[in-house]
Design an enzyme around this catalytic site. Structure first.
Site, short mmCIF file in Angstrom:
data_model
loop_
_atom_site.label_atom_id
_atom_site.label_comp_id
_atom_site.label_asym_id
_atom_site.label_seq_id
_atom_site.Cartn_x
_atom_site.Cartn_y
_atom_site.Cartn_z
N SER A 43 0.82 -1.21 0.00
CA SER A 43 0.00 0.00 0.00
C SER A 43 0.86 1.26 0.00
CB SER A 43 -0.96 0.00 1.19
OG SER A 43 -0.26 -0.13 2.41
N GLU A 44 2.00 1.24 0.72
CA GLU A 44 2.96 2.34 0.62
C GLU A 44 4.38 1.83 0.73
OE1 GLU A 44 -0.43 5.05 1.10
OE2 GLU A 44 0.12 3.31 2.30
N THR A 45 5.26 2.51 0.01
CA THR A 45 6.69 2.36 0.18
C THR A 45 7.24 3.72 0.58
OG1 THR A 45 6.86 0.57 -1.43
CG2 THR A 45 8.88 1.78 -0.94
N HIS A 75 1.42 4.36 8.67
CA HIS A 75 2.10 3.09 8.90
C HIS A 75 3.48 3.05 8.27
CE1 HIS A 75 1.02 1.71 4.81
NE2 HIS A 75 1.82 0.68 5.02
#
Length: 269
Positions: A43-45, A75
């Protein structure tokens, strides 16, 4: 360069919300950052690099979904702070310069990391046409969460309604600039959390995000006003869940959680 995958808002591998983390000397071109995030496909890097001493922040921080850059991510910030502290790259409080301003992350003695984020403003809005059909649930109230996270905070009638959601993601994609946060009060106050939520973000390439720290900058003021308490715990997720401890401090919201590194490797790119 080293690349890590960290499960955030959990103390156990394969739970919470995974994020990719890369510590760099500087930021390469945006196209490279986006390509890495698409390859990691979480979902995110998060990408971070150190800043010169003496400024208002210690590290520059950016976050990318598989399809776009976002203004705020809880997160992946927690995951980055965890990597900095566990590798010895930072101690105490780390200040990150991000698109949404300066964010703090402090490592506590018990391993918890407490992050200092701006509180999201909440504005009541009418229920958008088609929202109940897209969610498959009756909506109690809807609030806009402001520019930084760009979500609609949607209260449902109870915890069971939130847990049983099976949304039409294509329909939800047009409902807000980032996503939909569905929430309800906990059915059993003694269960270790005060409210539940699930986050759906098809507009930025994520059908469901397991544990969205940034969403809790809106969930914290919403439920704190309801319960009359500044300190709460939220449980977020469907098949994969995590806990977020929130402390409301006026225009700032403190988000607490733990993290664990599950993958560490070398990026050949």
């Amino acid at each position: 360069m080293r690349i890590r995958i960290v499960d955030a808002f959990t103390d156990r591998p394969f739970s919470g919300n995974p994020a990719g983390v890369l510590l760099l000397d500087s930021f390469p071109e945006d196209t490279w950052l986006q390509s890495v995030a698409a390859e990691v496909n979480l979902s995110e890097t998060a990408f971070a690099h150190p800043l010169p001493a003496g400024g208002e922040a210690d590290w520059a921080l950016r976050w990318f979904t598989p399809t776009t850059e976002v203004d705020m991510c809880g997160h992946a910030t927690l995951a980055t702070a965890h990597v900095l502290h566990t590798t010895g790259a930072a101690t105490g409080t780390v200040r990150f310069a991000a698109r949404c301003g300066v964010l703090g992350a402090t490592a506590e003695a018990d391993g918890t990391i407490t992050m200092d984020f701006p509180t999201s403003p909440l504005t009541p809005v009418a229920v958008p046409d088609g929202l109940e059909k897209a969610l498959g649930a009756e909506v109690v109230a809807v609030h806009d969460t402001g520019a930084h996270i760009g979500d609609l905070l949607v209260e449902l009638r109870d915890e069971t309604a939130v847990r049983s959601l099976a949304p039409d993601f294509a329909a939800l994609k047009t409902m807000s600039s980032r996503g939909i946060i569905a929430t309800a009060a906990a059915e059993h106050p003694g269960s270790g959390y005060d409210f539940v939520s699930r986050g759906f973000f098809p507009a930025v390439g994520i059908d469901e995000d397991p544990v969205t720290g940034s969403a809790h900058t809106a969930l914290a003021p919403y439920w704190s006003a309801r319960f009359g308490r500044d300190e709460l715990t939220g449980l977020q997720g469907g098949a994969r869940t995590g806990l977020v401890r929130t402390r409301l401090r006026g225009d700032r919201t403190l988000l607490g959680g733990r993290a664990v590194t599950v993958v560490e490797g070398e990026l050949h790119a």
